[in-house]
Design a protein around this motif. Structure first.
Motif, PDB file in Angstrom:
ATOM      1  N   TYR A   1       0.866  -1.181   0.000  1.00  0.00           N
ATOM      2  CA  TYR A   1       0.000   0.000   0.000  1.00  0.00           C
ATOM      3  C   TYR A   1       0.893   1.219   0.000  1.00  0.00           C
ATOM      4  O   TYR A   1       2.085   1.152   0.351  1.00  0.00           O
ATOM      5  N   PHE A   2       0.336   2.369  -0.403  1.00  0.00           N
ATOM      6  CA  PHE A   2       1.139   3.586  -0.411  1.00  0.00           C
ATOM      7  C   PHE A   2       0.344   4.765   0.146  1.00  0.00           C
ATOM      8  O   PHE A   2       0.637   5.926  -0.139  1.00  0.00           O
ATOM      9  N   SER A   3      -0.668   4.467   0.950  1.00  0.00           N
ATOM     10  CA  SER A   3      -1.466   5.497   1.613  1.00  0.00           C
ATOM     11  C   SER A   3      -2.141   4.870   2.814  1.00  0.00           C
ATOM     12  O   SER A   3      -2.334   3.644   2.870  1.00  0.00           O
ATOM     13  N   ASP A   4      -2.518   5.706   3.771  1.00  0.00           N
ATOM     14  CA  ASP A   4      -3.249   5.201   4.936  1.00  0.00           C
ATOM     15  C   ASP A   4      -4.599   4.622   4.517  1.00  0.00           C
ATOM     16  O   ASP A   4      -5.080   3.651   5.112  1.00  0.00           O
ATOM     17  N   ALA A   5      -5.206   5.217   3.501  1.00  0.00           N
ATOM     18  CA  ALA A   5      -6.501   4.719   3.033  1.00  0.00           C
ATOM     19  C   ALA A   5      -6.374   3.305   2.486  1.00  0.00           C
ATOM     20  O   ALA A   5      -7.239   2.448   2.737  1.00  0.00           O
ATOM     21  N   SER A   6      -5.311   3.029   1.758  1.00  0.00           N
ATOM     22  CA  SER A   6      -5.131   1.689   1.214  1.00  0.00           C
ATOM     23  C   SER A   6      -4.791   0.675   2.303  1.00  0.00           C
ATOM     24  O   SER A   6      -5.204  -0.488   2.235  1.00  0.00           O
TER      25      SER A   6
ATOM     26  N   GLY B   1      -2.944   2.075   9.944  1.00  0.00           N
ATOM     27  CA  GLY B   1      -1.499   2.030   9.797  1.00  0.00           C
ATOM     28  C   GLY B   1      -1.019   3.399   9.371  1.00  0.00           C
ATOM     29  O   GLY B   1      -1.800   4.227   8.896  1.00  0.00           O
ATOM     30  N   ASP B   2       0.242   3.653   9.533  1.00  0.00           N
ATOM     31  CA  ASP B   2       0.802   4.975   9.270  1.00  0.00           C
ATOM     32  C   ASP B   2       1.842   4.838   8.170  1.00  0.00           C
ATOM     33  O   ASP B   2       2.979   4.398   8.421  1.00  0.00           O
ATOM     34  N   ILE B   3       1.474   5.179   6.938  1.00  0.00           N
ATOM     35  CA  ILE B   3       2.403   5.006   5.826  1.00  0.00           C
ATOM     36  C   ILE B   3       3.636   5.876   5.989  1.00  0.00           C
ATOM     37  O   ILE B   3       4.751   5.472   5.599  1.00  0.00           O
ATOM     38  N   ASP B   4       3.492   7.035   6.602  1.00  0.00           N
ATOM     39  CA  ASP B   4       4.662   7.897   6.810  1.00  0.00           C
ATOM     40  C   ASP B   4       5.639   7.249   7.784  1.00  0.00           C
ATOM     41  O   ASP B   4       6.860   7.356   7.607  1.00  0.00           O
ATOM     42  N   LYS B   5       5.121   6.586   8.802  1.00  0.00           N
ATOM     43  CA  LYS B   5       5.993   5.888   9.755  1.00  0.00           C
ATOM     44  C   LYS B   5       6.704   4.720   9.074  1.00  0.00           C
ATOM     45  O   LYS B   5       7.900   4.475   9.315  1.00  0.00           O
ATOM     46  N   ILE B   6       5.983   3.991   8.222  1.00  0.00           N
ATOM     47  CA  ILE B   6       6.594   2.881   7.499  1.00  0.00           C
ATOM     48  C   ILE B   6       7.708   3.384   6.590  1.00  0.00           C
ATOM     49  O   ILE B   6       8.813   2.825   6.559  1.00  0.00           O
ATOM     50  N   LYS B   7       7.434   4.456   5.857  1.00  0.00           N
ATOM     51  CA  LYS B   7       8.444   5.008   4.954  1.00  0.00           C
ATOM     52  C   LYS B   7       9.656   5.528   5.737  1.00  0.00           C
ATOM     53  O   LYS B   7      10.805   5.356   5.309  1.00  0.00           O
ATOM     54  N   ALA B   8       9.406   6.133   6.888  1.00  0.00           N
ATOM     55  CA  ALA B   8      10.521   6.613   7.714  1.00  0.00           C
ATOM     56  C   ALA B   8      11.398   5.450   8.163  1.00  0.00           C
ATOM     57  O   ALA B   8      12.634   5.561   8.194  1.00  0.00           O
ATOM     58  N   GLY B   9      10.772   4.324   8.508  1.00  0.00           N
ATOM     59  CA  GLY B   9      11.534   3.155   8.910  1.00  0.00           C
ATOM     60  C   GLY B   9      12.359   2.591   7.769  1.00  0.00           C
ATOM     61  O   GLY B   9      13.521   2.200   7.952  1.00  0.00           O
TER      62      GLY B   9
END
Length: 345
Positions: free
Chosen positions: A144-149, A159-167
């Motif tokens: 996924y590439f958004s919180d909505a997805s 889920g928090d896509i920004d947190k995943i990307k930061a990791g």
């Protein structure tokens, strides 16, 4: 495009046929996960989605200790297993993850490699200790590439896509190799190009996987999307394409494409390229819906080892042998030999 058949090294003694096929050991630390993705098969265990909906349906209890895991891993890598993957559920939720990963001895990549497969939600928290281990690779499942997805695919779980990307981005500076994997499906088809672009922007490898249908996800969520259109796009930007049909599981297309750090690899697992089976598969009642073939040995937290995703009846209970490496290897070898010969009962 180049069609290649890459040989994989064999080794004498126990499990030789497995290593010769490029087999891997998948070590599941836990069946638990923060998300409840509709497609999850949880490698034969009760998927988190089912437990989230009905707390009365629980996975089998965890019985493996960190010492048990390390006995199994050290024994099987010494016997020739070349690739070890740490999975879940979400493996970083397990209390066994840290002591096991910290306990893996130093090793050369030509001896074996270790890979942690994670959803990335706790990577920023766990990276300080992960960076101090001998872990060779982290592979983040980015479906996924958004919180909505995330909410759509994980059936309402947040889920928090920004947190995943930061990791992911922090891991690039802490772990020798960081990669992404993406399960292609109707519910994320609109974001696939974004994820490909993100991988190229970071200059890290990406594996795109076709959906595996199981009893757990039949009729749910988004359906399977063929990989042909994605392969055609990658072909249009690639400097090289190879088709690999050896080893285990399904064949794959390997594209070399320009990335931010230079040439990088994007793999597309493609069921149309065929699959690899072994003796037990010849009379298997599940063969018509099997898409992986002879793929991996799965060691789970309940203390069973299985050579196949769909046949949970073929599990081996290894708990009587975890205190004795020689007995462990003997039991696993006999089980694997029977599987590859088609005589496992």
């Amino acid at each position: 495009m180049t069609l290649i058949d890459i040989p994989t090294p064999g080794f004498p003694g126990a499990g030789a046929d497995f290593a010769r096929r490029g087999g891997q050991l998948r070590v599941s630390f836990t069946a638990r996960c923060q998300l409840g993705c509709w497609f999850c098969h949880n490698e034969g265990e009760v998927p988190p989605r089912i437990t989230h909906h009905n707390r009365a349906v629980q996975p089998r209890p965890r019985v493996m200790t960190p010492g048990d895991y390390l006995t199994a891993i050290n024994t099987m890598t010494a016997a020739g297993i070349r690739r070890v993957f740490f999975t879940g559920g979400e493996p970083l939720l397990s209390p066994a993850a840290r002591p096991v990963l910290e306990g893996i001895p130093a090793h050369r990549p030509d001896e074996y490699t270790t890979t942690l497969i994670t959803n990335g939600l706790t990577l920023t928290r766990d990276l300080p200790w992960l960076a101090a281990t001998t872990l060779d690779r982290i592979k983040v499942s980015l479906h996924y590439f958004s919180d909505a997805s995330i909410a759509t695919i994980a059936e309402g779980k947040t889920g928090d896509i920004d947190k995943i990307k930061a990791g992911i981005e922090a891991a690039i500076d802490a772990i020798p190799t960081v990669e992404l994997n993406l399960l292609l499906q109707e519910l994320n088809a609109h974001e696939v190009m974004d994820i490909i672009g993100y991988a190229r922007h970071l200059g890290i490898g990406l594996q795109i996987i076709e959906l595996v249908g199981t009893d757990h996800n039949a009729g749910l969520g988004g359906g399977k999307v063929p990989s042909g259109d994605i392969a055609a796009h990658l072909r249009s930007i690639a400097t090289d394409e190879q088709v690999v049909t050896s080893g285990t599981g399904q064949g794959r297309r390997v594209f070399t494409v320009p990335g931010a750090r230079g040439p990088m690899t994007i793999e597309v697992i493609d069921a149309s390229l065929g699959r690899h089976h072994t003796g037990q598969c010849g009379t298997c009642p599940a063969r018509s819906r099997c898409v992986e073939g002879f793929w991996a040995l799965r060691l789970d937290s309940a203390g069973t080892l299985a050579p196949c995703l769909l046949r949970t009846d073929l599990r081996l209970d290894v708990t009587p042998h975890t205190g004795d490496p020689a007995a462990f290897l003997s039991a696993v070898s006999a089980h694997l030999d029977a599987f590859t010969e088609g005589t496992l009962q």
